[in-house]
Scaffold this active site. Structure first.
Site, PDB file in Angstrom:
ATOM      1  N   CYS A   1       0.834  -1.203   0.000  1.00  0.00           N
ATOM      2  CA  CYS A   1       0.000   0.000   0.000  1.00  0.00           C
ATOM      3  C   CYS A   1       0.869   1.253   0.000  1.00  0.00           C
ATOM      4  O   CYS A   1       1.676   1.465   0.915  1.00  0.00           O
ATOM      5  CB  CYS A   1      -0.912  -0.038   1.229  1.00  0.00           C
ATOM      6  SG  CYS A   1      -1.662   1.506   1.693  1.00  0.00           S
TER       7      CYS A   1
ATOM      8  N   CYS B   1       0.371   3.464   3.007  1.00  0.00           N
ATOM      9  CA  CYS B   1       0.956   2.814   4.187  1.00  0.00           C
ATOM     10  C   CYS B   1       2.464   3.042   4.240  1.00  0.00           C
ATOM     11  O   CYS B   1       3.041   3.262   5.313  1.00  0.00           O
ATOM     12  CB  CYS B   1       0.665   1.318   4.165  1.00  0.00           C
ATOM     13  SG  CYS B   1      -1.090   0.895   4.065  1.00  0.00           S
TER      14      CYS B   1
END
Length: 246
Positions: free
Chosen positions: A170, A173
C-alpha cells in the site's frame, strides 16, 4: 447602447469563468468521482452480471496470489504494449469490474479501459481493503492470522498502545510507516507500537472494522481512544498521544 454591450460582455465573461472553474477547480474532482458507485451498488451489479462478469485485479501478481475476489483475473500490466495485448483478450461488451487495494491503481485502469472503448466498467469503492474489512469472501492462500483474543492480549501494557494496520503493498501505508517508526523510537517510554499486516490478518480486520489502509488505532488500558484512516501527519499523532497521556 454602449453600456448595455459592456454589461453583456461582463456577464459573458463571468459565465465563461464559472464554466472554467467547474472544469478545473474542486468540482472537477467531484465529476471524476462520479464513476465510483456505492459499495452496495457494486455488489448488486456484480451479482447481476454473474458468470458474464469480467473481474480484474489491478494489483501485483503476488498480491493477487495471496487474496483475490472469486473469479478475478490478475491484471497488472507493466507497459503500453503489454496492456494492448491484455485488453485484446477481453470482451468490451461484457460488464467489467476492477479493484486494487483502494482506488489508486483501479482508477487508472478503469480510465484506460474506458478510453479503449469499454462502456460498462465498475470500480470497487474502497478497494479490497473495504471488501475484506467488511468480511466479504476472498480466495486466499494465507490464513486468518491473529485471533481477536491474541490481539487483545498484545494490547496489555502500562503504556499507550498505537496499532498501525497497513500493507507492504500500500503506497499510503509506506508514506505513513516512517512517521509511525519515528514515534516508536522517540516515545518508546510511553507508547507501545504494534504493526499489523492487514491482508495476513483478515479475520481481525473484520472484527475491528478496519475498512481502509492505513488505519491507526490508539488504546489506553485496552480501550480505543482514537482511530483514524489515511496518512496522518506526525504532528497530529503527537498531539493525540499527548492528550491521551493527560
Amino acid at each position: 447602447m454602449k453600456t448595455f454591450k459592456r454589461f453583456f460582455a461582463l456577464v459573458w465573461l463571468l459565465a465563461a469563468h464559472t464554466a472554467l472553474v467547474a472544469q478545473t477547480g474542486p468540482n472537477a474532482q467531484n465529476t471524476a468521482k462520479r464513476d465510483l458507485v456505492s459499495f452496495e451498488e457494486f455488489e448488486a451489479r456484480l451479482a447481476k452480471a454473474g458468470k458474464n462478469a469480467q473481474i480484474l485485479d489491478a494489483r501485483l501478481p503476488e498480491e493477487y496470489a495471496q487474496n483475490h475476489l472469486e473469479g478475478a483475473t490478475s491484471f497488472s500490466v507493466a507497459n503500453e504494449a503489454d496492456f494492448s495485448k491484455a485488453i485484446a483478450r477481453l470482451d468490451k461488451s461484457k460488464p467489467t469490474f476492477i479493484y486494487s487495494i483502494a482506488n489508486g491503481r483501479s482508477g487508472k485502469l478503469a480510465k484506460d479501459l474506458r478510453d479503449n472503448g469499454f462502456k460498462d466498467v465498475t470500480e470497487l469503492p474502497g478497494g479490497l481493503s473495504k471488501w475484506i474489512g467488511l468480511g466479504k469472501p476472498v480466495v486466499s492462500t494465507v490464513g486468518p492470522g491473529l485471533s481477536l483474543g491474541d490481539y487483545q492480549a498484545s494490547l496489555k501494557s502500562d503504556k499507550l498502545v498505537l496499532v498501525d494496520f497497513g500493507s507492504r503493498y500500500c503506497g499510503s501505508c509506506k508514506r505513513l510507516a516512517p512517521i509511525v517508526d519515528s514515534i516508536k523510537h522517540e516515545q518508546a517510554s510511553s507508547v507501545k507500537v504494534i504493526n499489523i499486516e492487514a491482508y495476513e490478518n483478515k479475520a481481525l480486520t473484520k472484527e475491528l472494522g478496519v475498512t481502509a489502509l492505513p488505519t491507526l488505532i490508539l488504546y489506553r488500558g485496552n480501550q480505543v481512544v482514537w482511530k483514524k484512516s489515511g496518512v496522518t501527519p506526525k504532528g497530529e499523532i503527537e498531539r493525540v498521544l499527548a492528550e491521551a497521556n493527560l
